[in-house]
Design an enzyme around this catalytic site. Structure first.
Site, PDB file in Angstrom:
ATOM      1  N   SER A   7      -8.805  -1.872  -2.874  1.00 57.02           N
ATOM      2  CA  SER A   7     -10.106  -1.800  -3.546  1.00 57.02           C
ATOM      3  C   SER A   7     -11.085  -0.924  -2.757  1.00 57.02           C
ATOM      4  O   SER A   7     -11.918  -0.233  -3.352  1.00 57.02           O
ATOM      5  CB  SER A   7     -10.686  -3.204  -3.771  1.00 57.02           C
ATOM      6  OG  SER A   7     -10.990  -3.825  -2.548  1.00 57.02           O
ATOM      7  N   ARG A  59       5.473   1.122  17.032  1.00 59.66           N
ATOM      8  CA  ARG A  59       4.224   1.446  16.326  1.00 59.66           C
ATOM      9  C   ARG A  59       3.884   2.934  16.466  1.00 59.66           C
ATOM     10  O   ARG A  59       3.351   3.550  15.551  1.00 59.66           O
ATOM     11  CB  ARG A  59       3.054   0.650  16.931  1.00 59.66           C
ATOM     12  CG  ARG A  59       3.074  -0.822  16.623  1.00 59.66           C
ATOM     13  CD  ARG A  59       1.808  -1.475  17.185  1.00 59.66           C
ATOM     14  NE  ARG A  59       1.923  -2.922  17.236  1.00 59.66           N
ATOM     15  CZ  ARG A  59       1.701  -3.733  16.217  1.00 59.66           C
ATOM     16  NH1 ARG A  59       1.351  -3.242  15.055  1.00 59.66           N
ATOM     17  NH2 ARG A  59       1.810  -5.029  16.349  1.00 59.66           N
ATOM     18  N   ARG A  85      -2.082  -2.750  10.107  1.00 57.18           N
ATOM     19  CA  ARG A  85      -1.264  -2.502  11.291  1.00 57.18           C
ATOM     20  C   ARG A  85      -2.195  -2.087  12.424  1.00 57.18           C
ATOM     21  O   ARG A  85      -3.206  -1.407  12.176  1.00 57.18           O
ATOM     22  CB  ARG A  85      -0.249  -1.359  11.069  1.00 57.18           C
ATOM     23  CG  ARG A  85       0.530  -1.413   9.801  1.00 57.18           C
ATOM     24  CD  ARG A  85       1.503  -2.557   9.728  1.00 57.18           C
ATOM     25  NE  ARG A  85       2.436  -2.607  10.844  1.00 57.18           N
ATOM     26  CZ  ARG A  85       3.222  -3.664  11.084  1.00 57.18           C
ATOM     27  NH1 ARG A  85       3.153  -4.736  10.311  1.00 57.18           N
ATOM     28  NH2 ARG A  85       4.056  -3.650  12.090  1.00 57.18           N
ATOM     29  N   HIS A 103     -13.970  -3.688   8.595  1.00 53.86           N
ATOM     30  CA  HIS A 103     -13.545  -5.019   9.054  1.00 53.86           C
ATOM     31  C   HIS A 103     -14.466  -6.072   8.430  1.00 53.86           C
ATOM     32  O   HIS A 103     -15.695  -5.893   8.423  1.00 53.86           O
ATOM     33  CB  HIS A 103     -13.609  -5.083  10.582  1.00 53.86           C
ATOM     34  CG  HIS A 103     -13.146  -6.390  11.130  1.00 53.86           C
ATOM     35  ND1 HIS A 103     -11.817  -6.736  11.225  1.00 53.86           N
ATOM     36  CD2 HIS A 103     -13.848  -7.455  11.587  1.00 53.86           C
ATOM     37  CE1 HIS A 103     -11.712  -7.953  11.727  1.00 53.86           C
ATOM     38  NE2 HIS A 103     -12.927  -8.420  11.952  1.00 53.86           N
TER      39      HIS A 103
HETATM   40  C1  GRF Z   1     -10.683  -5.650   3.388  1.00 54.46           C
HETATM   41  O1  GRF Z   1     -11.390  -6.834   3.241  1.00 54.46           O
HETATM   42  C2  GRF Z   1     -10.782  -5.159   4.799  1.00 54.46           C
HETATM   43  O2  GRF Z   1     -11.938  -5.536   5.455  1.00 54.46           O
HETATM   44  C3  GRF Z   1      -9.599  -5.810   5.454  1.00 54.46           C
HETATM   45  O3  GRF Z   1      -8.602  -5.792   4.479  1.00 54.46           O
HETATM   46  C4  GRF Z   1      -9.198  -5.852   3.186  1.00 54.46           C
HETATM   47  C5  GRF Z   1      -8.607  -4.792   2.336  1.00 54.46           C
HETATM   48  O4  GRF Z   1      -8.905  -4.922   0.975  1.00 54.46           O
HETATM   49  N1  GRF Z   1      -9.244  -5.130   6.677  1.00 54.46           N
HETATM   50  P1  GRF Z   1      -8.514  -3.776  -0.037  1.00 54.46           P
HETATM   51  O5  GRF Z   1      -7.039  -3.468   0.158  1.00 54.46           O
HETATM   52  O6  GRF Z   1      -9.368  -2.582   0.244  1.00 54.46           O
HETATM   53  O7  GRF Z   1      -8.767  -4.334  -1.398  1.00 54.46           O
END
Ligand code: GRF
Length: 195
Positions: A7, A59, A85, A103
């Site tokens: 998203s 990695r 990752r 984040h």
């Molecule tokens: C987000 O909430 C981001 O903060 C976290 O993973 C989620 C990813 O959501 N690291 P999307 O795949 O962008 O819908």
């Protein structure tokens, strides 16, 4: 770069297409063949490269492939839009000051996995999301943009995560624009954000 629903990836594409961000999303990289982000890329007509982490025991090897993909597309900036990752110096060094992460907490609080669950467990009344430049310490690095989200008494993990995500979608384009501005020492680059 995305691992999940994508998203945030779609929010960035929309911010570039008729939204305020003067940029182009040229490529998506996913590490999971069945993630929603891959479907979104197809729908949005964005080329998508799959680099399955299960094909790499190190990695660094995954990051080498990812960096090679971006180099081939000549990208200026890379966004970890839900990349689940840990990235290594291989990728970080390839894009110094050009690697942005999103984040779901107000960093430096609640680094690492399940930041929403950590916030609920801690009983904070305010959390949110942070877009920042990536450095070698996980979920650290210079903060670009943050948005605060109140924790409601009625919240569960899903409801709080959804409200945080809505704010992620809002701030990520601005974080990309700010990262681009930081790269221009004189501040004379074409503004990446309009309006
Ligand atoms: C987000 O909430 C981001 O903060 C976290 O993973 C989620 C990813 O959501 N690291 P999307 O795949 O962008 O819908």
């Amino acid at each position: 770069m995305a691992s999940g629903q994508g998203s945030n990836f779609e929010a960035l594409v929309r911010a570039c297409r008729g939204g305020p961000l003067n940029a182009e999303v040229v490529q998506l990289v996913v590490n999971n063949p069945v993630c929603g982000a891959r479907q979104r890329a197809k729908r949005l007509g964005i080329p998508c490269q799959l680099h399955d982490h299960r094909d790499h025991s190190l990695r660094q090897d995954l990051d080498r492939q990812v960096a090679a993909s971006f180099a081939a597309s000549d990208v200026d900036l890379v966004v970890m839009a839900g990349w689940m990752r840990i990235v290594t110096p291989v990728l970080i060094a390839a894009y110094p000051g050009r690697l942005v992460n999103i984040h779901p907490s107000l960093l430096p609080s609640f680094r690492g996995l399940d930041a929403v669950g950590q916030a609920l467990a801690a009983g904070v009344t305010l959390t949110g999301c942070t877009a920042h430049l990536v450095e070698e310490v996980v979920d650290a690095g210079p903060i670009l943009v943050q948005a605060a989200v109140p924790v409601l008494l009625s919240d569960n993990h899903g409801s709080l995560a959804a409200r945080i995500q809505a704010q992620e979608h809002r701030i990520l384009p601005y974080a990309v624009a700010l990262a681009a501005l930081r790269l221009d020492q004189a501040g004379a680059a074409t503004p990446a954000i309009q309006g």
